[in-house]
Design an enzyme around this catalytic site. Sequence first.
Site, mmCIF file in Angstrom:
data_model
loop_
_atom_site.group_PDB
_atom_site.id
_atom_site.type_symbol
_atom_site.label_atom_id
_atom_site.label_comp_id
_atom_site.label_asym_id
_atom_site.label_seq_id
_atom_site.Cartn_x
_atom_site.Cartn_y
_atom_site.Cartn_z
ATOM 1 N N CYS A 271 0.839 -1.213 0.000
ATOM 2 C CA CYS A 271 0.000 0.000 0.000
ATOM 3 C C CYS A 271 0.869 1.256 0.000
ATOM 4 O O CYS A 271 0.895 2.012 -0.956
ATOM 5 C CB CYS A 271 -0.883 0.032 1.238
ATOM 6 S SG CYS A 271 -1.955 -1.357 1.415
HETATM 7 N N1 SAJ Z 1 6.460 2.176 8.809
HETATM 8 C C1 SAJ Z 1 7.513 2.943 9.303
HETATM 9 N N2 SAJ Z 1 7.241 3.852 10.292
HETATM 10 C C2 SAJ Z 1 5.977 4.030 10.782
HETATM 11 C C3 SAJ Z 1 4.925 3.247 10.245
HETATM 12 C C4 SAJ Z 1 5.180 2.320 9.268
HETATM 13 O O1 SAJ Z 1 8.656 2.801 8.876
HETATM 14 O O2 SAJ Z 1 5.810 4.847 11.689
HETATM 15 C C5 SAJ Z 1 6.739 1.228 7.735
HETATM 16 C C6 SAJ Z 1 6.329 -0.185 8.084
HETATM 17 O O3 SAJ Z 1 7.390 -0.854 8.737
HETATM 18 C C7 SAJ Z 1 6.056 -0.778 6.709
HETATM 19 C C8 SAJ Z 1 5.507 0.399 5.926
HETATM 20 O O4 SAJ Z 1 5.932 1.582 6.623
HETATM 21 O O5 SAJ Z 1 7.240 -1.233 6.108
HETATM 22 C C9 SAJ Z 1 3.980 0.400 5.828
HETATM 23 O O6 SAJ Z 1 3.517 0.227 7.133
HETATM 24 P P1 SAJ Z 1 1.962 0.516 7.531
HETATM 25 O O7 SAJ Z 1 1.890 0.487 9.030
HETATM 26 O O8 SAJ Z 1 1.463 1.705 6.834
HETATM 27 O O9 SAJ Z 1 1.224 -0.805 7.107
HETATM 28 P P2 SAJ Z 1 0.525 -1.241 5.769
HETATM 29 O O10 SAJ Z 1 1.404 -1.171 4.588
HETATM 30 O O11 SAJ Z 1 -0.070 -2.558 6.097
HETATM 31 O O12 SAJ Z 1 -0.594 -0.147 5.557
HETATM 32 C C10 SAJ Z 1 -1.920 -0.496 5.776
HETATM 33 C C11 SAJ Z 1 -2.740 0.589 5.114
HETATM 34 N N3 SAJ Z 1 -4.100 0.119 5.046
HETATM 35 C C12 SAJ Z 1 -4.770 0.280 3.878
HETATM 36 O O13 SAJ Z 1 -4.280 0.805 2.884
HETATM 37 C C13 SAJ Z 1 -6.151 -0.227 3.851
HETATM 38 C C14 SAJ Z 1 -2.667 1.879 5.900
HETATM 39 O O14 SAJ Z 1 -3.655 2.792 5.403
HETATM 40 C C15 SAJ Z 1 -2.926 1.626 7.359
HETATM 41 O O15 SAJ Z 1 -2.831 2.862 8.055
HETATM 42 C C16 SAJ Z 1 -1.895 0.657 7.873
HETATM 43 O O16 SAJ Z 1 -2.141 -0.586 7.177
HETATM 44 C C17 SAJ Z 1 -2.048 0.420 9.362
HETATM 45 O O17 SAJ Z 1 -2.392 1.390 10.075
HETATM 46 O O18 SAJ Z 1 -1.762 -0.705 9.795
#
Ligand code: SAJ
Length: 432
Positions: A271
């Site tokens: 995403c």
């Molecule tokens: N990450 C960081 N620092 C942060 C947060 C995340 O480096 O503070 C990294 C994570 O390790 C990962 C990437 O970013 O590699 C994405 O992480 P994510 O927490 O955004 O997780 P995703 O990719 O599963 O994003 C999904 C998204 N959901 C949808 O698109 C429906 C996002 O909108 C959500 O906010 C997120 O899940 C969530 O909150 O878990």
Amino acid sequence: MSLLEKLENRTATVGVVGLGYVGLSLAIEFARAGYKIIGIDINDEKVAKLNAGRSYVMDVPSDVVSKLVAEGRLVASSDYSQIANMDSISICVPTPLRSKSKDPDLSYILDAVSKIRKHLHAGQLVVLESTTFPGTTTEVIQPILEESGLSVGKDFYLAFSPERVDPGNVQFQTRNIPKVVGGVTEDCTRHARTLYGNCLDRVVGVSSTDVAEMVKLLENTFRSVNIGLVNEFALLCNSLGIDVWEVIDAASTKPFGFMPFYPGPGLGGHCIPVDPLYLSWKAKVNGFHPRLIDVAVQVNQDMPQHIVRKVREALKPLKKDLKGSKILVIGVAYKRDTDDVRESPALEIIHLLDQEGAKVEFSDPFVRFLQSNGSRLSSRTLSEKELAEADCVLVVTDHTSVDYELVARHAPVVIDTRNALKDFSGENIHRL
Ligand code: SAJ
């Protein structure tokens, strides 16, 4: 009986095209609301599993699937002619990037929509859920469907409703995540809101498909830009000798106007690394250059190289260079406590270390094998021996089940990109 009445009284037959973690979760909610569901997927193995009452999606229990299948409320097929038997069709297929150009790849949507068109008839509702750039529904989907000779808003209804499924999130599941819905016409919005409103706790209607498409992109670009900000902040704190993790924790005490994000080795998943590029592509096509979005994407994409530089720096006091050094990577999934390695920064980091001639092994409780530079690595069991034999240990994913005390005690050098060793101290521990 009109389509609206069938949607209102739940006698409609509801279709879901694309039975992945989004489509299957949605199909279950439609079925729970009382609709008869026909699921379509091109993957015969998924179709067979579902018809045998088995789930392949972490958040969807098999006993839920088998009950609905036994009651005849859920049937899966790979035959698109089933579209003719549906009153509504929700499209939940992938929207990746093209590998070389990093431009949007709508091939899955185009394949599904062109097959749907062949069986589209008056009185049907079509809803696109796949994350995409604003304008996709009206500029791409609508013309294809109207090649059937049917007119949107009159013969059939067309809307966009972004998926917000967060795999593994036990607090927020499909039913209790508010659902944004925007139609091509008011009547389209009304039909889509009726369907989703019968299944989900809250539906948020918006004025158009463009707005609905843009909502999802804002949500995920917001994350990409804030993660880019905090990654740059980490590099800045590094250069000033300040502990960025302590700064973030203290800033998080602000009860308003602040939301913590955390630095890391880069951005993974299907995403966050993808959605902002869909948005910036569309912006540039329209002559607008979204500088902030692109700079954040670049900062995030540069993090793996920064991590490799830190490994090289950490080896210097040991009079070692990357070439020939043994590096043990702990955690290769794109984020904690998942087995998903899609776009994981670990893949880029391992590739870069390979290129420098390092001998790389990995240990991840969720991932057994990894293809890297043509060779297949298998996950090592974390042990004193494994740790002591490495020249440098690199924590890339902070899975909660890993014994970080063992790592802190036995790794000659450990670079912790996730603050997973926050409870330990030692000369051998280097933080991001
Ligand atoms: N990450 C960081 N620092 C942060 C947060 C995340 O480096 O503070 C990294 C994570 O390790 C990962 C990437 O970013 O590699 C994405 O992480 P994510 O927490 O955004 O997780 P995703 O990719 O599963 O994003 C999904 C998204 N959901 C949808 O698109 C429906 C996002 O909108 C959500 O906010 C997120 O899940 C969530 O909150 O878990």
